[in-house]
Design an enzyme around this catalytic site. Sequence first.
Site, PDB file in Angstrom:
ATOM      1  N   TYR A 159     -68.108  25.990  28.305  1.00  0.00           N
ATOM      2  CA  TYR A 159     -67.845  27.287  28.922  1.00  0.00           C
ATOM      3  C   TYR A 159     -67.254  28.231  27.874  1.00  0.00           C
ATOM      4  O   TYR A 159     -66.062  28.191  27.568  1.00  0.00           O
ATOM      5  CB  TYR A 159     -66.876  27.150  30.092  1.00  0.00           C
ATOM      6  CG  TYR A 159     -67.380  26.307  31.249  1.00  0.00           C
ATOM      7  CD1 TYR A 159     -68.707  25.892  31.326  1.00  0.00           C
ATOM      8  CD2 TYR A 159     -66.518  25.921  32.269  1.00  0.00           C
ATOM      9  CE1 TYR A 159     -69.158  25.124  32.382  1.00  0.00           C
ATOM     10  CE2 TYR A 159     -66.973  25.151  33.334  1.00  0.00           C
ATOM     11  CZ  TYR A 159     -68.294  24.760  33.376  1.00  0.00           C
ATOM     12  OH  TYR A 159     -68.735  23.987  34.438  1.00  0.00           O
ATOM     13  N   HIS A 205     -70.717  15.388  32.335  1.00  0.00           N
ATOM     14  CA  HIS A 205     -71.321  16.616  32.841  1.00  0.00           C
ATOM     15  C   HIS A 205     -72.725  16.402  33.394  1.00  0.00           C
ATOM     16  O   HIS A 205     -73.093  16.970  34.412  1.00  0.00           O
ATOM     17  CB  HIS A 205     -71.347  17.665  31.720  1.00  0.00           C
ATOM     18  CG  HIS A 205     -71.248  19.074  32.217  1.00  0.00           C
ATOM     19  ND1 HIS A 205     -70.865  20.121  31.422  1.00  0.00           N
ATOM     20  CD2 HIS A 205     -71.475  19.617  33.434  1.00  0.00           C
ATOM     21  CE1 HIS A 205     -70.854  21.237  32.118  1.00  0.00           C
ATOM     22  NE2 HIS A 205     -71.229  20.966  33.348  1.00  0.00           N
ATOM     23  N   LEU A 264     -70.558  30.183  46.099  1.00  0.00           N
ATOM     24  CA  LEU A 264     -71.079  31.491  46.511  1.00  0.00           C
ATOM     25  C   LEU A 264     -72.475  31.744  45.933  1.00  0.00           C
ATOM     26  O   LEU A 264     -72.901  32.889  45.810  1.00  0.00           O
ATOM     27  CB  LEU A 264     -70.125  32.609  46.090  1.00  0.00           C
ATOM     28  CG  LEU A 264     -68.775  32.619  46.804  1.00  0.00           C
ATOM     29  CD1 LEU A 264     -67.896  33.749  46.283  1.00  0.00           C
ATOM     30  CD2 LEU A 264     -68.960  32.739  48.312  1.00  0.00           C
TER      31      LEU A 264
END
Length: 227
Positions: free
Chosen positions: A57, A111, A190
Site C-alpha cells: 500500500y 496476501h 463499500l
Amino acid sequence: MSFGPLLFGGKGPELGFGAWGVGGGEWGAAGDEDDRLTAIHMARERGVTFFDTAPSYGAGESERLLGRALAPVRDRIRIATKVGPRDDPQRSLEDSLRRLATDHVDLVQLHELLDGWEQRLDTLHRLVDSGKARALGVCNATPRQLRRALDLAPVASCQDAYNLFDRDVEQRVLPLVRDSGLAFLAYRPLAAGLLGGRYDAAPTFPPGDHRGKIYWFKGAEFERRRR
C-alpha cells in the site's frame, strides 16, 4: 478455540480502518500527507482500534504513516499487515515492523495463496511463535486452500471481499469461517466507493488508479449497480 477474541478482545463485530488509501498509491493522486495522517487520527479518536495495512500500500507509505500516527497509542490498538505471495516472509515482516515502529503486529496475513504458499505459511507460523506477530491469517483463499491452511497452522482469520454486491462468500467461505471459529475481515465493504452514492455516471479514474480496472465501474454493469 475461537480466535475472534484474540484479535478483537472478545467485543464481537468491529469496524476497522483499511489503510490502502492513506498509502497514497493506486487511489488517484496522493493527497497531502497531513490530510492522510488526520484521517488516521480521526479514526482513532472516533473509536477505531483495528488498522489493516500491507507493504504494497503505497510501497510502504501506509505502514510508515500508521507507525507515526499510532505509536503513542500502540498498546490500545491492533495492527494487521500482510506478506506478499512472492515475498520472503521474514524479511517482509521485519521491514513492516520497522516502518510501523513496533516490535510486533497483532495479525500477519498471507496476501494471496499462490504457488508455494504452504511453505510461506509455515514460515509465518514460525514468526508468530517468535513473537513478531500474535496471530496468523490468510487473504483471498478458496475453501480448499482455507481447509489446507487450517491443517498446516493455527490460522486465526480469513480476509475476503464482502459487500452488498459481492456476497458469494456467504456460500463459499463464511460457513467454513464460522465452523472453524475464525475471525472474518471484510475488505471493500463499500465496493471501492460505488456504494457511497457519489457516482451518478460511470467515473473516469486517473492513470494507475486500481478502480479503473474494476468492471463494475464500466458501461452496463455500472448502470445496473448504480440503480
